[in-house]
Design a protein around this motif. Sequence first.
Motif, PDB file in Angstrom:
ATOM      1  N   ALA A  23     -15.654 -17.158 -77.693  1.00 47.91           N
ATOM      2  CA  ALA A  23     -15.402 -16.883 -79.053  1.00 47.91           C
ATOM      3  C   ALA A  23     -14.910 -17.981 -79.926  1.00 47.91           C
ATOM      4  N   PHE A  24     -14.003 -18.875 -79.328  1.00 49.40           N
ATOM      5  CA  PHE A  24     -13.363 -19.956 -80.185  1.00 49.40           C
ATOM      6  C   PHE A  24     -14.561 -21.164 -80.296  1.00 49.40           C
ATOM      7  N   TYR A  25     -15.154 -21.664 -79.339  1.00 49.35           N
ATOM      8  CA  TYR A  25     -16.131 -22.675 -79.543  1.00 49.35           C
ATOM      9  C   TYR A  25     -17.261 -22.485 -79.978  1.00 49.35           C
ATOM     10  N   GLY A  26     -17.534 -21.137 -79.771  1.00 53.58           N
ATOM     11  CA  GLY A  26     -18.896 -20.472 -80.238  1.00 53.58           C
ATOM     12  C   GLY A  26     -18.938 -20.461 -81.770  1.00 53.58           C
ATOM     13  N   TRP A  27     -17.692 -19.860 -82.239  1.00 53.69           N
ATOM     14  CA  TRP A  27     -17.869 -19.673 -83.654  1.00 53.69           C
ATOM     15  C   TRP A  27     -17.656 -20.989 -84.499  1.00 53.69           C
ATOM     16  N   PHE A  28     -16.779 -22.015 -84.019  1.00 52.00           N
ATOM     17  CA  PHE A  28     -17.309 -23.169 -84.866  1.00 52.00           C
ATOM     18  C   PHE A  28     -18.553 -23.866 -84.524  1.00 52.00           C
ATOM     19  N   PHE A  29     -19.127 -23.531 -83.301  1.00 49.73           N
ATOM     20  CA  PHE A  29     -20.469 -24.012 -83.158  1.00 49.73           C
ATOM     21  C   PHE A  29     -21.486 -23.355 -84.158  1.00 49.73           C
ATOM     22  N   TYR A  30     -20.953 -22.240 -84.334  1.00 51.13           N
ATOM     23  CA  TYR A  30     -21.827 -21.474 -85.699  1.00 51.13           C
ATOM     24  C   TYR A  30     -21.616 -22.159 -86.722  1.00 51.13           C
ATOM     25  N   LEU A  31     -20.557 -22.454 -87.061  1.00 52.06           N
ATOM     26  CA  LEU A  31     -20.138 -22.945 -88.525  1.00 52.06           C
ATOM     27  C   LEU A  31     -20.966 -24.566 -88.594  1.00 52.06           C
ATOM     28  N   SER A  32     -21.033 -25.306 -87.480  1.00 47.34           N
ATOM     29  CA  SER A  32     -21.533 -26.493 -87.391  1.00 47.34           C
ATOM     30  C   SER A  32     -22.859 -26.499 -87.921  1.00 47.34           C
ATOM     31  N   LYS A  33     -23.635 -25.468 -87.689  1.00 46.58           N
ATOM     32  CA  LYS A  33     -24.962 -25.556 -88.168  1.00 46.58           C
ATOM     33  C   LYS A  33     -25.050 -25.450 -89.779  1.00 46.58           C
ATOM     34  N   PHE A  34     -24.317 -24.861 -90.374  1.00 45.48           N
ATOM     35  CA  PHE A  34     -24.217 -25.126 -91.814  1.00 45.48           C
ATOM     36  C   PHE A  34     -24.027 -26.730 -92.201  1.00 45.48           C
ATOM     37  N   TYR A  35     -23.176 -27.288 -91.439  1.00 43.29           N
ATOM     38  CA  TYR A  35     -22.641 -28.859 -91.821  1.00 43.29           C
ATOM     39  C   TYR A  35     -23.853 -29.755 -91.342  1.00 43.29           C
ATOM     40  N   GLU A  36     -24.674 -29.243 -90.401  1.00 42.00           N
ATOM     41  CA  GLU A  36     -25.788 -30.479 -90.089  1.00 42.00           C
ATOM     42  C   GLU A  36     -26.946 -30.210 -91.022  1.00 42.00           C
ATOM     43  N   VAL A  37     -26.798 -29.569 -92.041  1.00 45.96           N
ATOM     44  CA  VAL A  37     -28.112 -29.585 -93.015  1.00 45.96           C
ATOM     45  C   VAL A  37     -27.897 -30.930 -93.580  1.00 45.96           C
ATOM     46  N   LEU A  38     -26.699 -31.642 -93.473  1.00 49.20           N
ATOM     47  CA  LEU A  38     -26.419 -33.125 -94.247  1.00 49.20           C
ATOM     48  C   LEU A  38     -27.587 -33.950 -93.380  1.00 49.20           C
ATOM     49  N   ASP A  39     -28.041 -33.648 -92.387  1.00 53.99           N
ATOM     50  CA  ASP A  39     -29.004 -34.327 -91.599  1.00 53.99           C
ATOM     51  C   ASP A  39     -30.305 -34.506 -92.765  1.00 53.99           C
ATOM     52  N   THR A  40     -30.666 -33.371 -92.967  1.00 53.37           N
ATOM     53  CA  THR A  40     -31.654 -33.363 -93.992  1.00 53.37           C
ATOM     54  C   THR A  40     -31.611 -34.048 -95.248  1.00 53.37           C
ATOM     55  N   ALA A  41     -30.326 -33.944 -96.052  1.00 53.35           N
ATOM     56  CA  ALA A  41     -29.875 -34.575 -96.983  1.00 53.35           C
ATOM     57  C   ALA A  41     -30.138 -35.895 -97.149  1.00 53.35           C
ATOM     58  N   ILE A  42     -29.777 -36.471 -95.986  1.00 53.69           N
ATOM     59  CA  ILE A  42     -29.839 -38.064 -95.388  1.00 53.69           C
ATOM     60  C   ILE A  42     -31.177 -38.459 -95.585  1.00 53.69           C
ATOM     61  N   ILE A  43     -31.949 -37.800 -94.927  1.00 58.55           N
ATOM     62  CA  ILE A  43     -33.617 -37.876 -95.013  1.00 58.55           C
ATOM     63  C   ILE A  43     -34.095 -37.997 -96.356  1.00 58.55           C
ATOM     64  N   LEU A  44     -33.767 -36.889 -97.126  1.00 58.02           N
ATOM     65  CA  LEU A  44     -34.235 -36.781 -98.488  1.00 58.02           C
ATOM     66  C   LEU A  44     -33.747 -37.900 -99.429  1.00 58.02           C
ATOM     67  N   ALA A  45     -32.611 -38.253 -99.236  1.00 52.87           N
ATOM     68  CA  ALA A  45     -31.923 -39.360-100.087  1.00 52.87           C
ATOM     69  C   ALA A  45     -32.678 -40.886 -99.772  1.00 52.87           C
ATOM     70  N   LYS A  46     -33.380 -40.861 -98.733  1.00 54.47           N
ATOM     71  CA  LYS A  46     -34.121 -42.093 -98.385  1.00 54.47           C
ATOM     72  C   LYS A  46     -35.537 -42.131 -98.949  1.00 54.47           C
ATOM     73  N   GLY A  47     -35.792 -41.197 -99.585  1.00 51.99           N
ATOM     74  CA  GLY A  47     -37.101 -40.957-100.303  1.00 51.99           C
ATOM     75  C   GLY A  47     -38.143 -40.167 -99.043  1.00 51.99           C
ATOM     76  N   LYS A  48     -37.733 -39.878 -98.068  1.00 44.53           N
ATOM     77  CA  LYS A  48     -38.668 -39.428 -96.921  1.00 44.53           C
ATOM     78  C   LYS A  48     -38.584 -37.721 -97.312  1.00 44.53           C
ATOM     79  N   ARG A  49     -39.889 -37.352 -96.475  1.00 39.48           N
ATOM     80  CA  ARG A  49     -40.014 -35.926 -96.617  1.00 39.48           C
ATOM     81  C   ARG A  49     -39.192 -34.953 -95.466  1.00 39.48           C
ATOM     82  N   SER A  50     -38.579 -34.028 -95.623  1.00 40.72           N
ATOM     83  CA  SER A  50     -38.187 -33.199 -94.636  1.00 40.72           C
ATOM     84  C   SER A  50     -39.145 -32.498 -93.989  1.00 40.72           C
ATOM     85  N   SER A  51     -39.553 -32.528 -92.564  1.00 39.86           N
ATOM     86  CA  SER A  51     -40.569 -31.849 -92.028  1.00 39.86           C
ATOM     87  C   SER A  51     -40.442 -30.495 -91.854  1.00 39.86           C
TER      88      SER A  51
END
Length: 470
Positions: free
Chosen positions: A189-217
């Motif tokens: 319940a504890f670690y799974g809930w934070f892991f669920y929230l981390s999926k929202f934060y991980e979209v910054l991976d895509t933001a970094i790719i786009l900022a480099k002028g690349k395309r998000s696949s």
Amino acid sequence: MSSPTIYLSTPSSSLFQFPPSKEPTVLPPPQAGSTLSAPPFSISSSLFVDALDPKVPITIACTYAVTVALLNYYNRTAGNKPWAISKTRGFFWFVVAHNIFLAVYSAWTFVGMFNALRESFVSWSGPAGLAGTVDSLCKIHGARGLGNAVAYDGAQSRWVAHSPSTIFLADGGVPDPTDMGRLWNEGLAFYGWFFYLSKFYEVLDTAIILAKGKRSSTLQTYHHAGAMMCMWAGIRYMSPPIWMFVFVNSAIHALMYTYYTLTAFAVPVPNALKRSLTTMQIIQFLVGASYATIHSFVSYTIPVQVPYLKGAVSAAASTATTTAAAIATATATSIPELIMKYLFRAAGGEGVAENVNGAQAPEMIEQINSARPEAISYRTEYQSVPCIDTNGQTFAIWLNVFYLTPLTFLFVRFFVKSYLRRTAKKASHSKAPAEKAATDAVKGLGREMNGGKMNGNNKANGNGKANGKH
């Protein structure tokens, strides 16, 4: 039946419903300090529940997908030029901090889930055998031990303890948050809930790719958006197999973001490591989907304490009780109700028997015990239970399976394009210069030989002319 058994079964049609029932309400993790295995800090119960409102992941996932599509278009029309911010020193350190944070967080989650599994997993070498192992993974609420689980009964819309004489529900009729030995309270319940929230934060991976002028696949976008929905479903409906995604995926992410951190500093990392990480992800998807699927088809038996009338009441009562126990074992639902009906009928209370319901049965047994403790005794019977109890758990399982199927295909395609074809091209390019060099060498040798002959002939002709002149 003298020992617990495991068998495959067809899931009830009532477990397949869309949209799934909102029952039961998700249960927050134990508060910090409430038990020896309690989480390191507390989460507000209202915040825990509100974050799992379906509007949260749906809104964020849709916004993410639309934003990525628009920025992909912008980068394409701009010639895929890096954004100005991506060339700054601040951006570099942001990327480094982002990768380090996710590597450390993922490792923390992995360790937390490892401890949760260590406390709740029951070995098949124990007295309960393989049934004990299956029970510890299928039933994530209640106390440790085969038959000590607490499950939600959708037909009666209430939580039911498999061993009501030893396992008690908390106020409100929900599993006691201080019961330890099962995955939910031990850490899922504890670690799974934070892991669920981390999926929202991980979209910054895509933001970094786009900022480099690349395309998000397509793989990148589908992966992040789908992970939000699947983790939401698994935690919101407290679906047993979701522990594997939290546990295994956090381990892979710890390695993956460590690799990204090293590459950010231009540290040379063997290409075989990156290939291994992709391979691990593909294996994770295949094993995870298979593991989740099997939950819908597994049932097993558990020992339950069945009340029965002693011979002091009547021989007919004993016969009726035996029949009730047999029926109860066969039906696997409303057992206390059936038993109580037969008990009262055997004692001559037909009118009372008709008013018995499942909710009243434990209290009625207690009343009889108080008035005539010699009248009721208990014996062990084996009751069949399915691994999955609610349509919400089933929904979470199959949402993950349907999400992982195309995701696995996309990862395999990425693996083939990124590693197998590139390796073949490199081999082809390295072979071409070698063949060219060999050909040039042969031609050079031929020219040398022809040149030698021509020089010899010229010398011979020259000498002849010279001799003729003399």
